[in-house]
Design a protein around this motif. Structure first.
Motif, PDB file in Angstrom:
ATOM      1  N   THR A 169       0.852  -1.192   0.000  1.00  7.24           N
ATOM      2  CA  THR A 169       0.000   0.000   0.000  1.00  7.24           C
ATOM      3  C   THR A 169       0.888   1.241   0.000  1.00  7.24           C
ATOM      4  OG1 THR A 169      -1.747  -1.148   1.195  1.00  7.24           O
ATOM      5  CG2 THR A 169      -1.771   1.262   1.274  1.00  7.24           C
ATOM      6  N   GLU A 170       0.601   2.182  -0.902  1.00  2.29           N
ATOM      7  CA  GLU A 170       1.426   3.383  -1.004  1.00  2.29           C
ATOM      8  C   GLU A 170       1.140   4.320   0.176  1.00  2.29           C
ATOM      9  OE1 GLU A 170       3.403   6.901  -2.225  1.00  2.29           O
ATOM     10  OE2 GLU A 170       1.228   6.829  -1.937  1.00  2.29           O
ATOM     11  N   GLY A 201      -2.433   5.302  -0.766  1.00  2.19           N
ATOM     12  CA  GLY A 201      -3.067   4.051  -0.365  1.00  2.19           C
ATOM     13  C   GLY A 201      -3.152   3.063  -1.515  1.00  2.19           C
ATOM     14  N   ASP A 202      -4.215   2.282  -1.534  1.00  2.00           N
ATOM     15  CA  ASP A 202      -4.379   1.264  -2.574  1.00  2.00           C
ATOM     16  C   ASP A 202      -4.849   1.847  -3.902  1.00  2.00           C
ATOM     17  OD1 ASP A 202      -3.547  -0.973  -1.119  1.00  2.00           O
ATOM     18  OD2 ASP A 202      -5.524  -1.237  -0.209  1.00  2.00           O
ATOM     19  N   THR A 203      -5.310   3.108  -3.925  1.00  2.00           N
ATOM     20  CA  THR A 203      -5.773   3.691  -5.179  1.00  2.00           C
ATOM     21  C   THR A 203      -4.645   3.801  -6.203  1.00  2.00           C
ATOM     22  OG1 THR A 203      -5.382   5.936  -4.330  1.00  2.00           O
ATOM     23  CG2 THR A 203      -7.592   5.018  -4.065  1.00  2.00           C
ATOM     24  N   LYS A 244      -2.804   1.614  -7.178  1.00  2.00           N
ATOM     25  CA  LYS A 244      -2.702   0.387  -7.964  1.00  2.00           C
ATOM     26  C   LYS A 244      -3.486   0.448  -9.271  1.00  2.00           C
ATOM     27  CE  LYS A 244      -1.646  -2.361  -3.876  1.00  2.00           C
ATOM     28  NZ  LYS A 244      -1.940  -3.563  -3.064  1.00  2.00           N
TER      29      LYS A 244
END
Length: 238
Positions: free
Chosen positions: A42-43, A47-49, A51
């Motif tokens: 997770t960045e 966050g996961d967006t 990806k």
């Protein structure tokens, strides 16, 4: 180049090449997207967006590469009058438009949690939207052509002129103040962490192979349609 002007010679190459591009491209695309979705961390900020890049970046690349292909094919058609150049340009247009649309859609989905809005009228997004409309215009011109399976000279000229937008898309984040992030991958290197870079590279290769396969399928279908029409015309004449 004119070695492949003969449709029969081209088809002999395109027939085995199509599945050779399609199946590895499909497997690599699925594997890369799964790798990016489940195998990357997770960045910290997004966050996961983040990806969504594993679809968004290949789509942006192929949207621009598709129009570059149209422009090159249009030059070949007008200058060297290559009989398959117009067929190739027409075959590229629809998948190019689809990838441009995917780029815009995924960019909006990514932008909503990142920027707090679905859309901003900055240089990168606006020039990409223009590219999508250029695709629609080219498809309309190509379909209006009286040359079945080919495109008119007007459509070919439009394909060349429209290529002016490609460097604008590429350099927009440098030329203008933009909410869109600066280029992460340049000739000087990459600012993307290797945990994301490798699955991204795999996704770009996979989607590119699929794009090539779809273009070959469309070219083969166009040539088959021309062959059937020519045969029906001969039967009608007698």
């Amino acid at each position: 180049m004119h070695r492949f002007a003969n449709p029969a010679r081209f088809l002999r190459i395109a027939k085995p090449l199509t599945p050779a591009l399609f199946w590895p491209g499909l497997l690599l695309t699925i594997a890369a997207c799964a790798w990016g979705l489940f195998g990357t961390p997770t960045e910290r900020l997004m966050g996961d967006t983040v990806k969504i890049m594993f679809v968004h970046v290949p789509a942006a690349w192929l949207g621009m590469a598709g129009w570059t292909g149209i422009a090159i094919a249009s030059i070949v058609q007008l200058v060297w009058r290559h009989p398959l150049a117009g067929v190739a340009a027409r075959a590229v247009a629809m998948p190019g438009a689809v990838f441009a649309a995917i780029c815009l859609l995924t960019g909006s989905i990514w932008g909503r949690p990142t920027w707090g809005t679905w859309w901003v009228w900055d240089g990168r997004l606006t020039s990409m939207l223009i590219l999508f409309f250029l695709y629609l215009g080219y498809i309309a011109l190509a379909n209006a052509s009286s040359e079945k399976g080919n495109v008119s000279r007007v459509a070919a000229v439009f394909g060349i002129i429209g290529a002016v937008n490609i460097p604008i898309i590429n350099r927009s984040v440098v030329w203008w103040e933009s909410q869109h992030q600066k280029a992460s991958i340049t000739l000087g290197g990459s600012s993307i962490d290797s945990a994301y870079l490798w699955p991204l590279f795999a996704a770009v290769v996979g989607f590119s192979l699929l794009f090539g396969a779809v273009v070959l399928m469309r070219m083969r279908a166009a040539l088959a349609e021309l062959k059937i029409e020519a045969r029906m015309r001969r039967l009608a004449e007698g």
